[in-house]
Design a protein around this motif. Sequence first.
Motif, mmCIF file in Angstrom:
data_model
loop_
_atom_site.group_PDB
_atom_site.id
_atom_site.type_symbol
_atom_site.label_atom_id
_atom_site.label_comp_id
_atom_site.label_asym_id
_atom_site.label_seq_id
_atom_site.Cartn_x
_atom_site.Cartn_y
_atom_site.Cartn_z
ATOM 1 N N GLU A 119 33.133 46.630 37.790
ATOM 2 C CA GLU A 119 32.276 46.388 38.948
ATOM 3 C C GLU A 119 31.303 47.558 39.162
ATOM 4 O O GLU A 119 31.708 48.625 39.604
ATOM 5 N N ASN B 44 30.030 46.917 44.822
ATOM 6 C CA ASN B 44 30.469 45.763 45.606
ATOM 7 C C ASN B 44 29.514 45.508 46.772
ATOM 8 O O ASN B 44 29.810 44.724 47.668
ATOM 9 N N GLY C 287 31.191 42.442 39.721
ATOM 10 C CA GLY C 287 32.366 42.362 40.589
ATOM 11 C C GLY C 287 32.044 41.391 41.695
ATOM 12 O O GLY C 287 31.613 40.270 41.443
ATOM 13 N N ASN D 205 40.336 43.497 35.658
ATOM 14 C CA ASN D 205 39.194 43.782 36.509
ATOM 15 C C ASN D 205 39.317 45.208 37.032
ATOM 16 O O ASN D 205 40.388 45.641 37.448
ATOM 17 N N THR E 130 37.542 47.800 39.770
ATOM 18 C CA THR E 130 36.617 47.871 40.895
ATOM 19 C C THR E 130 35.762 49.134 40.822
ATOM 20 O O THR E 130 36.049 50.056 40.059
ATOM 21 N N CYS F 72 39.898 38.330 37.863
ATOM 22 C CA CYS F 72 38.480 38.431 38.231
ATOM 23 C C CYS F 72 38.186 37.659 39.510
ATOM 24 O O CYS F 72 37.161 37.868 40.153
ATOM 25 N N PRO G 97 39.663 40.181 43.345
ATOM 26 C CA PRO G 97 39.415 41.585 43.012
ATOM 27 C C PRO G 97 39.673 42.563 44.161
ATOM 28 O O PRO G 97 39.231 43.708 44.093
#
Length: 324
Positions: A11, A14, A57, A248, A250, A259, A262
């Motif tokens: 990611e 976010n 992400g 995944n 972050t 995924c 998350p």
Amino acid sequence: MQQDLRRVQIEPTNRCNFKCSYCRRTYWSRPNGDMIYDKFLAILEKLPAVFRIHLQGVGEPLLNRTLATMVRSARATGARVSTTTNASLLTGKSAAELLDAGINRINVSLDTINPATFAQFRAGLPVESVISNITALSEIRQKAGYPDIQLALALVVSPPILEKLQDIVRLGSNIGLDEVYLQNLNSVFLPSRILDSEQLSGIDNKTYRKSVRAASISAKNMGIRFLAPDLDHPDNSYRCRWPFRGCNITWDGFVSPCCLQPDPDIMHFGNLFETDFATIWNSRSYQKFRDRVEADREQICASCPDRYGRMWHPAANPFANLAS
């Protein structure tokens, strides 16, 4: 078990410039942040060799200004690299930077091509601007002759998408994209009132089949790939491969096996900024989670559409083209 890792989703941020009604991040309270480039390099150094790295992400990846540099560094590991974007920031310059960095695939998320409905889902930017950005991306790829880059439209199953599905397939073909694919809505963590108000729950299977059938015929005639999940027939023998083949990570370093979920406040198995990958990947808690998934006894997966293979078309599944 570390050698089983095939795909990693990292990611870049976010943060997002939209607040889509069907997106989990619209309703959570996690802190916003970007992965700084040095931390990204540290993650690449800790990971074993993987076949694919997906830079996305719950945020809009292009909000991280080092995205193209991340692509270049990820490609240097030997992995194939992709991202998913809402295209709002995909200007000619940023598109060229991604292509020049060697990205292998760009998925463009599109809710609808109806201006009024698009404004409802993603206020603040006309859908015409998004389509213009996608068209420019395709033209840059064509003119520069990049040989190994796929461009696709990624659509979440919803009434607005189904109503205009043939038109969207036609749009993708007209501007020179390679693929249009549908993915089922992961509504597990969304407030029920949102699903009801946006008419995102209870998709009628008859309407879905009719729309998908017509779009499939149109796509075949236009020479563009079209993929859609089967919502009618769950495969009860199927088990999600994310816990076994992917993970995944972050923006702040937490590792989860999913995924579609998350949020480290709900589930994670460690932080890569604090420990090495092998310790996390081979931990007892991670292995117990995998055992529950394999036995179809993991509660957090109970309502996920990927539980029985209804998230993507089999060929659009992130692990479709990877060794089992």
